[in-house]
Design an enzyme around this catalytic site. Structure first.
Site, PDB file in Angstrom:
ATOM      1  CD  GLU A 256      -3.104  -0.393   0.105  1.00  0.00           C
ATOM      2  OE1 GLU A 256      -3.142  -0.072  -1.100  1.00  0.00           O
ATOM      3  OE2 GLU A 256      -3.717  -1.356   0.574  1.00  0.00           O
TER       4      GLU A 256
ATOM      5  CG  ASP B 131      -6.356   1.958  -7.595  1.00  0.00           C
ATOM      6  OD1 ASP B 131      -5.739   1.092  -6.945  1.00  0.00           O
ATOM      7  OD2 ASP B 131      -6.722   3.043  -7.108  1.00  0.00           O
TER       8      ASP B 131
HETATM    9  C1  GLA Z   1      -5.225   4.615  -4.162  1.00  0.00           C
HETATM   10  C2  GLA Z   1      -4.455   4.960  -5.435  1.00  0.00           C
HETATM   11  C3  GLA Z   1      -3.426   3.866  -5.767  1.00  0.00           C
HETATM   12  C4  GLA Z   1      -2.548   3.528  -4.559  1.00  0.00           C
HETATM   13  C5  GLA Z   1      -3.406   3.312  -3.311  1.00  0.00           C
HETATM   14  C6  GLA Z   1      -2.560   3.147  -2.076  1.00  0.00           C
HETATM   15  O1  GLA Z   1      -6.006   3.487  -4.366  1.00  0.00           O
HETATM   16  O2  GLA Z   1      -5.319   5.120  -6.521  1.00  0.00           O
HETATM   17  O3  GLA Z   1      -2.654   4.263  -6.870  1.00  0.00           O
HETATM   18  O4  GLA Z   1      -1.580   4.516  -4.356  1.00  0.00           O
HETATM   19  O5  GLA Z   1      -4.312   4.378  -3.097  1.00  0.00           O
HETATM   20  O6  GLA Z   1      -1.803   1.997  -2.148  1.00  0.00           O
END
Ligand code: GLA
Length: 398
Positions: free
Chosen positions: A39, A186
């Site tokens: 994360e 994501d």
């Molecule tokens: C959000 C962002 C991702 C990532 C997460 C944390 O989901 O869109 O790109 O940075 O937070 O891991």
């Protein structure tokens, strides 16, 4: 599995919004995702281990003969349109014109804008958008929207679908139109996910490897009910803290490009010159970056206990070092791991609200769910919406 009721709803909404055509509309779908571990590492060129889930956004679509994109979204029940010609002339995001930052139509306009900017010749389309994925809960509903819309626009425009390059364009849309400096996790997991698997992604090379989810592992999502607005959250601040540490490292060692290149020894060397808060943020990233490979190994060896331990370490680090947890998320984690059969739990996604995921042995799911639901209500006065999710494939055309 994509639920047939969702597809039916997409078709019905299309006909209600745009009338019935000679041929039924086609449907593009994209899943949400949970992140198993890794994360706040993606924008540090690091490693992540997300899994596309069997909750989707579906877009029923048909081509138009002009250069207008008209879209109806079941949630919030709105129809809006844009002209591809005027979008093409814009040189930057200017999100304001398309609605409040992060609004559904802003994501759609952003994707079309990024595709045009990459030189894709887009045709107009009518789109009806439905979803069974909670919005703003940290399950990547915005990436699912971006990628399903991109899939639909690519299909009406006869573009060949390369999930990697369209994921990068969707990320660009998020940066320019939603004002969130998100990483690539994501969009990539939603675009390239593989049924039955999580994905170990190297966010520097964008190499993605399938990691089969063990047969006896179940993933349960607990929604804290607290909605976060990524655009106005501290997400971009966390990113800025990482950039400051990289700048300090690079001023001494020119080969450092991202926190991925920083280890414990280097961080200790830099610490006297850095704000202690920035050091804590970087310490999370440096340690977290090792965990995706560890959890992938644990899954390959079907060692759920080890996988669960890594998830607990990740949550503690997000809570204490990166400071993106909330008491409600900590409560959900505590309640879940207090139950026999739940081997680990952690917040998933950016934090500041959203969901907790729990790794549970098959056979214990019902009990873990009901105990956590009851305990959460008792301790916080809030209710949690719990559901089990399975590893799904990435965006597809039906
Ligand atoms: C959000 C962002 C991702 C990532 C997460 C944390 O989901 O869109 O790109 O940075 O937070 O891991």
């Amino acid at each position: 599995m994509i639920r047939s009721t969702l597809l039916q709803r997409a078709q019905q909404d299309f006909e209600k919004a745009f009338g019935s055509a000679d041929a039924p509309p086609r449907i593009a779908v994209a899943p949400g995702r949970i992140n198993l571990i890794g994360e706040h590492t993606d924008y540090n060129d690091g490693f992540v281990l997300p899994m596309a889930i069997d909750r989707h956004i579906a877009v029923a679509f048909a081509p138009r003969t002009d250069r207008i994109v008209r879209a109806h979204a079941a949630e919030p029940g709105e129809t809006r349109e844009l002209s591809l010609d005027s979008l093409e002339q814009r040189t930057d995001g200017e999100a304001g014109k398309w609605g409040k930052r992060g609004g559904w139509f802003g994501y759609l306009a952003g994707v079309a804008w990024a595709m045009l900017g990459a030189g894709h010749a887009l045709r107009g389309a009518d789109l009806a958008i439905v979803s069974n994925l909670a919005v703003a809960a940290g399950l990547s509903s915005s990436a699912a929207l971006e990628i399903s819309v991109a899939r639909a626009l690519a299909a009406v425009s006869d573009l060949s679908w390369d999930p990697f390059s369209f994921a990068v364009l969707a990320q660009r849309a998020e940066h320019e139109f939603a004002g969130v400096e998100c990483g690539i996790m994501d969009q990539l997991s939603v675009a390239v996910g593989r049924e039955g698997c999580a994905l170990l992604i190297d966010c520097r090379s964008l190499e993605a490897r399938d990691v089969p989810v063990p047969e006896n592992a179940r993933l349960v999502v607990f929604d804290s009910g607290i909605r976060r607005d990524l655009a106005s959250s501290a997400y971009n601040d966390r990113r800025a803290a990482c950039a400051r540490v990289v700048a300090a490292a690079r001023s001494r060692h020119s080969w450092v490009r991202a926190l991925r290149d920083v280890d414990d020894t280097l961080l200790t060397e830099l610490s006297p010159y850095l704000d202690p808060v920035d050091v804590r943020r970087a310490a999370h990233v440096v340690a977290e970056n090792q965990r995706p490979a560890g959890l992938a190994d644990a899954f390959r060896a079907c060692d759920l206990a080890k996988a669960g331990r890594l998830m607990m370490h990740s949550h503690a680090s997000l809570r204490d070092l990166y400071e993106v947890s909330l008491p409600e998320l900590d409560t959900l984690v505590e309640l879940a791991v207090a139950e026999p059969g739940c081997v680990g739990a952690r917040l998933t996604g950016a934090g500041f609200g959203g969901c907790v995921i729990a790794l549970v042995e098959a056979g214990s799911v019902e009990r873990v769910m009901s105990s956590v639901e009851a305990g959460y209500e008792e301790r916080t006065g809030r209710s949690t919406m719990a559901f089990m999710c399975g590893p799904a494939g990435g965006a597809s055309l039906l």
